[in-house]
Design a protein around this motif. Sequence first.
Motif, mmCIF file in Angstrom:
data_model
loop_
_atom_site.group_PDB
_atom_site.id
_atom_site.type_symbol
_atom_site.label_atom_id
_atom_site.label_comp_id
_atom_site.label_asym_id
_atom_site.label_seq_id
_atom_site.Cartn_x
_atom_site.Cartn_y
_atom_site.Cartn_z
ATOM 1 N N UNK A 73 0.831 -1.209 0.000
ATOM 2 C CA UNK A 73 0.000 0.000 0.000
ATOM 3 C C UNK A 73 0.863 1.255 0.000
ATOM 4 N N UNK A 74 1.901 1.268 0.851
ATOM 5 C CA UNK A 74 2.795 2.426 0.910
ATOM 6 C C UNK A 74 3.545 2.615 -0.406
ATOM 7 N N UNK A 75 3.988 1.508 -1.012
ATOM 8 C CA UNK A 75 4.698 1.610 -2.295
ATOM 9 C C UNK A 75 3.774 2.128 -3.386
ATOM 10 N N UNK A 76 2.553 1.615 -3.420
ATOM 11 C CA UNK A 76 1.591 2.086 -4.415
ATOM 12 C C UNK A 76 1.259 3.563 -4.200
ATOM 13 N N UNK A 77 1.073 3.950 -2.935
ATOM 14 C CA UNK A 77 0.840 5.368 -2.642
ATOM 15 C C UNK A 77 2.006 6.230 -3.094
ATOM 16 N N UNK A 78 3.225 5.728 -2.900
ATOM 17 C CA UNK A 78 4.401 6.506 -3.277
ATOM 18 C C UNK A 78 4.496 6.675 -4.784
ATOM 19 N N UNK A 79 4.139 5.636 -5.530
ATOM 20 C CA UNK A 79 4.146 5.753 -6.989
ATOM 21 C C UNK A 79 3.090 6.750 -7.460
ATOM 22 N N UNK A 80 1.915 6.715 -6.838
ATOM 23 C CA UNK A 80 0.872 7.689 -7.183
ATOM 24 C C UNK A 80 1.332 9.095 -6.801
ATOM 25 N N UNK A 81 1.960 9.216 -5.634
ATOM 26 C CA UNK A 81 2.462 10.510 -5.191
ATOM 27 C C UNK A 81 3.519 11.042 -6.158
ATOM 28 N N UNK A 82 4.417 10.165 -6.612
ATOM 29 C CA UNK A 82 5.448 10.584 -7.571
ATOM 30 C C UNK A 82 4.819 11.046 -8.878
ATOM 31 N N UNK A 83 3.850 10.274 -9.375
ATOM 32 C CA UNK A 83 3.189 10.646 -10.626
ATOM 33 C C UNK A 83 2.429 11.958 -10.485
ATOM 34 N N UNK A 84 1.906 12.225 -9.301
ATOM 35 C CA UNK A 84 1.108 13.426 -9.093
ATOM 36 C C UNK A 84 1.909 14.660 -8.750
ATOM 37 N N UNK A 85 3.196 14.508 -8.440
ATOM 38 C CA UNK A 85 4.004 15.666 -8.042
ATOM 39 C C UNK A 85 5.120 16.001 -9.024
ATOM 40 N N UNK A 86 5.743 15.005 -9.633
ATOM 41 C CA UNK A 86 6.941 15.267 -10.435
ATOM 42 C C UNK A 86 6.628 16.143 -11.647
ATOM 43 N N UNK A 87 5.797 15.644 -12.552
ATOM 44 C CA UNK A 87 5.502 16.401 -13.767
ATOM 45 C C UNK A 87 4.716 17.690 -13.484
ATOM 46 N N UNK A 88 3.680 17.666 -12.623
ATOM 47 C CA UNK A 88 2.977 18.934 -12.347
ATOM 48 C C UNK A 88 3.871 20.015 -11.746
#
Length: 298
Positions: A73-88
């Motif tokens: 769950x934490x790893x999946x959250x981190x991937x979503x967090x990365x996708x939602x923060x890096x490019x934006x």
Amino acid sequence: MSTHPLGNSGPRAALHGWLLLLPAAVLLAAFTHYPAVATFWHSLFSTPRPNRPAVFIGAEHYRDLLADPIFWTALNNNLIFAAGTILPSIALALVMALWVNERIAGRGLLRLAYFTPTVLPMIAVANIWLFFYTPDYGLFDQVRGLFGLPAHNWLGSTETALGAIIVVAVWKEAGFFMIFYLAALQQIPPELREAARLEGASRWQAFWKVTFPLLMPTTLFVLINAIINAFRLIDHIFVMTRGGPDNASSLLLYYIYEVGFRFWDQGYAAALTMVLLAILAVVALFKFFWLERKVHYQ
């Protein structure tokens, strides 16, 4: 006999070069390589207790990790967090830099406003946004109330907790990345843009064909920093949600903190840390062997 500095080759010159590298090499080994190796070694042992010393258990922590639902769950959250923060955050930083690089009224104040979130302490930022997200009384719910919308517990809902953290991270990082883009834009000779306009290029074509390629070294630097930041966030999580509700906002580094310092399972925390290091190592390899080839520094 040549007296040119480049003509001094041989053992003495090699020794001189190694002595110059020695301080940096010692610091790199002491604070990067040794901790990584020590962490891997500790991940192969059980956590010592007052009445039970650490014993070698091999890959048992890694087998437990594969069966740990909170880790996934934490790893999946981190991937979503990365996708939602890096490019934006990178895109927003570039847009802000292009804007404040133009000759507009109040440019200095605008730059200050964009950069202010960066200089604020992480804990202060988290507390400011806690006020924004407070149900009923927070800024967001006050605005929603103007349109007749009901109050919402942004940080207490599994559907919005992680998204709320993403918004805070983008707000905090975009101004920091803007500074690098602004510095890079000011290094681009204006003659290049003028030549593109004389050739009939539109504003968008001049940016895409001239400005953006020249910003690629800066974009690479900012991208690597954004990726690292996406996997090292813990302050906002600690203050705003503590990983909740139901681990909906728990990220990998925060889970490592919980396992190592709250549950005091240092061996398992070391195994989790090795996973995080492996992810960052893959990113580093991708950067050196693929992204570097796509970037032109001259």
